[in-house]
Write an enzyme that holds these catalytic residues in place. Structure first.
Site, PDB file in Angstrom:
ATOM      1  N   GLY A  87      39.630  50.204  38.699  1.00 58.74           N
ATOM      2  CA  GLY A  87      40.773  50.318  38.599  1.00 58.74           C
ATOM      3  C   GLY A  87      41.617  49.497  39.186  1.00 58.74           C
ATOM      4  O   GLY A  87      40.552  48.930  39.789  1.00 58.74           O
ATOM      5  N   LYS A 105      48.495  40.141  43.037  1.00 57.87           N
ATOM      6  CA  LYS A 105      46.972  40.714  43.387  1.00 57.87           C
ATOM      7  C   LYS A 105      46.700  40.794  44.587  1.00 57.87           C
ATOM      8  O   LYS A 105      46.770  39.640  45.554  1.00 57.87           O
ATOM      9  CB  LYS A 105      46.155  39.503  42.151  1.00 57.87           C
ATOM     10  CG  LYS A 105      44.245  40.275  42.688  1.00 57.87           C
ATOM     11  CD  LYS A 105      43.156  39.799  42.109  1.00 57.87           C
ATOM     12  CE  LYS A 105      41.733  39.425  42.931  1.00 57.87           C
ATOM     13  NZ  LYS A 105      41.284  38.303  41.699  1.00 57.87           N
ATOM     14  N   GLY A 118      43.530  46.804  49.765  1.00 57.73           N
ATOM     15  CA  GLY A 118      44.337  46.850  48.763  1.00 57.73           C
ATOM     16  C   GLY A 118      44.776  45.064  49.056  1.00 57.73           C
ATOM     17  O   GLY A 118      45.757  44.800  48.035  1.00 57.73           O
ATOM     18  N   ASP A 240      33.765  45.496  34.276  1.00 60.28           N
ATOM     19  CA  ASP A 240      35.280  45.578  34.504  1.00 60.28           C
ATOM     20  C   ASP A 240      36.118  44.181  34.129  1.00 60.28           C
ATOM     21  O   ASP A 240      37.254  44.119  35.187  1.00 60.28           O
ATOM     22  CB  ASP A 240      35.147  46.125  35.966  1.00 60.28           C
ATOM     23  CG  ASP A 240      34.834  45.904  37.060  1.00 60.28           C
ATOM     24  OD1 ASP A 240      33.530  45.832  37.117  1.00 60.28           O
ATOM     25  OD2 ASP A 240      35.012  45.541  38.083  1.00 60.28           O
ATOM     26  N   ASN A 241      34.961  42.598  34.658  1.00 60.07           N
ATOM     27  CA  ASN A 241      35.433  41.863  34.566  1.00 60.07           C
ATOM     28  C   ASN A 241      35.156  40.987  33.365  1.00 60.07           C
ATOM     29  O   ASN A 241      34.863  39.631  33.234  1.00 60.07           O
ATOM     30  CB  ASN A 241      34.640  41.199  35.838  1.00 60.07           C
ATOM     31  CG  ASN A 241      35.205  41.050  37.274  1.00 60.07           C
ATOM     32  OD1 ASN A 241      35.699  42.200  37.901  1.00 60.07           O
ATOM     33  ND2 ASN A 241      34.442  41.082  38.408  1.00 60.07           N
TER      34      ASN A 241
HETATM   35  P1  AMP Z   1      36.596  42.336  41.831  1.00 63.51           P
HETATM   36  O1  AMP Z   1      34.918  42.609  42.912  1.00 63.51           O
HETATM   37  O2  AMP Z   1      37.092  42.321  42.783  1.00 63.51           O
HETATM   38  O3  AMP Z   1      36.427  42.272  40.445  1.00 63.51           O
HETATM   39  O4  AMP Z   1      36.432  44.319  42.133  1.00 63.51           O
HETATM   40  C1  AMP Z   1      36.118  45.641  42.132  1.00 63.51           C
HETATM   41  C2  AMP Z   1      36.922  46.453  42.238  1.00 63.51           C
HETATM   42  O5  AMP Z   1      37.137  47.014  43.878  1.00 63.51           O
HETATM   43  C3  AMP Z   1      38.289  47.249  41.642  1.00 63.51           C
HETATM   44  O6  AMP Z   1      38.634  48.062  41.360  1.00 63.51           O
HETATM   45  C4  AMP Z   1      39.194  46.255  42.884  1.00 63.51           C
HETATM   46  O7  AMP Z   1      40.628  46.709  42.268  1.00 63.51           O
HETATM   47  C5  AMP Z   1      38.414  46.997  44.265  1.00 63.51           C
HETATM   48  N1  AMP Z   1      38.819  45.989  44.813  1.00 63.51           N
HETATM   49  C6  AMP Z   1      38.493  45.305  45.814  1.00 63.51           C
HETATM   50  N2  AMP Z   1      39.176  44.884  47.073  1.00 63.51           N
HETATM   51  C7  AMP Z   1      39.931  45.499  46.943  1.00 63.51           C
HETATM   52  C8  AMP Z   1      40.361  45.826  48.459  1.00 63.51           C
HETATM   53  N3  AMP Z   1      40.118  45.174  49.498  1.00 63.51           N
HETATM   54  N4  AMP Z   1      41.187  47.434  48.391  1.00 63.51           N
HETATM   55  C9  AMP Z   1      41.077  47.847  46.980  1.00 63.51           C
HETATM   56  N5  AMP Z   1      40.033  47.732  46.199  1.00 63.51           N
HETATM   57  C10 AMP Z   1      39.355  46.374  46.310  1.00 63.51           C
HETATM   58 MG    MG Z   2      37.428  42.640  39.032  1.00 61.10          MG
END
Ligand code: AMP
Ligand code: MG
Length: 470
Positions: A87, A105, A118, A240-241
């Site tokens: 999520g 973001k 976050g 998820d990407n």
């Molecule tokens: P990503 O690698 O950017 O596709 O992120 C994978 C998952 O980790 C997604 O659910 C993101 O929302 C979550 N996520 C990545 N970095 C953070 C962060 N610094 N704080 C909270 N959630 C994160």
């Molecule tokens: Mg992602």
């Protein structure tokens, strides 16, 4: 004039288990770094000349009128491992404008943040801004960048770094993982609502799960073939990407290749090379198989559906291969393909691999007829290849030069320039960031002022890995 965004928020009409209402978290020192005016106009925004208002909205410090901020739920396979709940952990969807999602973001933690802060730091925000806009200029479907803002807050990564927020625009943020989370929970009603919504928004000419699957497969095949044709490595093709719309999404440890090698990987966390350049066609078929699996609960006759879906997935590699051939043939000036063209393409790629030739420049030099600069002519097989290619170019109805000029960019966002841009921005110098945005807007035009940006990295400049410190 104050900022006006004509929000029409349709995602919140879906079952509320698909999202959480979540406002962005205000920040200490909002500062606007970049704003994409043409995109704002395309989204139907009425812009404000109040810089403070723009900084507040696009750093998440104030919520614009008409927005209904939510964090979206999804799940996903990360490097092949099932993760039942992901999520938006650090993003919120403000709402939709002219049919496009506007998402912040790095705007603070959400119920899906797990243990994350976050937040996002400046580097990845600027990388995504530059690379996503460069992809768009290259004609490749992608999410866009509307704004980048600093938060005025330090965040902890391997060291304290400046925090930032990217405003991302997408034709939607529905992912393979959005379907997966509902299928895994056996939420057939939710799944049907999501499918109806995704069909209405992206594939209105389809109706059944099978037709929807076929449409997504076709879009993704086109997308990955397009990536391959410019030497793009996504780096984190987790489910998820992987957007249902067929847009490139999530620019993490992504990069354009310099020296050609099919096994090239950039992400430091991709130890097995799962998401290497040459693996991307297999991975997308795997991801589409996960989408197919998620759609199965919607079918009454599951045996027949399994067979139909399996056929759709099994056909994907040859479909992608055909598009790949067309795109690479166009890079060689061939608009009418014959069977032997595939060998012509793969022979050239083998020579390039062998000579560690720069991918972008090799094709550009072939386009400009300045092949002596490639290094590939030193290869023993090159003369034979070149003779065959020259003969093939003779019987084209469309001018090979014109086709090549449109298929072979001069400019790509080279990884070492992106890294340099980030280092300079962290030190407070945004000149290269703005320059890259300006120049990469016209990637097919030879420009004397941009010659330095066409140069591959020296041994010292070479970025071998991008760390996932996002
Ligand atoms: P990503 O690698 O950017 O596709 O992120 C994978 C998952 O980790 C997604 O659910 C993101 O929302 C979550 N996520 C990545 N970095 C953070 C962060 N610094 N704080 C909270 N959630 C994160
Ligand atoms: Mg992602």
């Amino acid at each position: 004039m104050t900022l006006h965004i004509p929000f029409d928020n349709t995602y919140v009409s879906l079952p509320n288990r698909l999202f959480s209402h979540q406002k962005p978290t205000p920040v200490r020192g909002p500062k606007l770094l970049a704003f994409n005016h043409p995109l704002a106009e395309a989204l139907g925004m009425t812009e404000t000349d109040d810089a403070v208002e723009l900084a507040n909205v696009f750093s998440g410090s104030s919520v614009p009128d008409g927005a209904e901020p939510i964090a979206q739920l999804y799940a996903g396979h990360q490097f092949g491992q099932w993760n039942p709940q992901l999520g938006d952990g650090r993003a919120v969807l403000l709402g939709e404008s002219n049919g496009y999602d506007i998402q912040l973001k790095g705007s603070g933690p959400t119920p899906y943040a797990r243990r994350g802060d976050g937040r996002a730091w400046l580097g990845p925000v600027l990388r995504e801004y530059v690379v996503s806009e460069a992809m768009h200029a290259l004609g490749i479907p992608t999410t866009r960048a509307l704004a980048a803002a600093e938060t005025g807050e330090e965040i902890m990564r391997d060291r304290p770094l400046p925090g930032a927020v990217l405003t991302r625009v997408a034709s939607s943020h529905i992912r393979v993982g959005t379907f997966q989370v509902l299928a895994a929970r056996q939420d057939v009603e939710g799944l049907q609502s999501l499918l109806d919504y995704a069909i209405a928004r992206h594939y209105p000419s389809t109706g059944t799960p099978a037709d929807f699957l076929k449409a997504v497969v076709a879009k993704q095949a086109e997308l990955i073939a397009h990536w391959m044709s410019v030497g793009f490595i996504h780096g984190v093709m987790n489910t998820d990407n992987c957007a249902i719309s067929g847009e490139t999404i999530d620019y993490g440890p992504c990069a354009f290749m310099d020296a050609f090698h099919p096994g090239q990987v950039f992400s430091s966390i991709d130890r097995n090379g799962r998401y290497a350049y040459g693996n991307q066609p297999q991975i997308i078929a795997w991801n589409m198989a996960q989408l197919a699996t998620s759609l199965l609960p919607l079918e009454d006759n599951s045996d027949a559906a399994v067979e139909e879906f399996t056929n759709i997935i099994n056909d994907m590699p040859s479909m992608l291969r055909r598009i790949w051939q067309e795109k690479f043939a166009a890079k060689l000036g061939l608009s009418k393909i014959i069977d032997s063209d595939e060998a012509l393409i793969t022979q050239l790629l083998a020579i390039m691999t062998n000579q560690k030739a720069d991918f972008t420049n090799s094709f550009r030099y072939l386009t400009d007829g300045s092949v002596s600069e490639t290094g590939i002519e030193a290869h023993g097989d090159y003369a034979t290849w070149h003779a065959q290619w020259t003969a093939r170019k003779q019987d084209q109805s469309t001018s090979p030069e014109e086709v090549m000029a449109k298929s072979n960019p001069y400019l790509i966002p080279r990884n070492h320039q992106i890294e340099l841009m980030i280092t300079q921005a962290v030190a407070g110098d945004y000149e290269l960031f703005h320059r890259l945005n300006a120049v990469l807007a016209a990637p097919f035009e030879a420009s004397v002022e941009a010659t330095d940006l066409t140069t591959p990295p020296t041994a010292e400049e070479k970025v071998t890995q991008t760390f996932c410190g996002t």
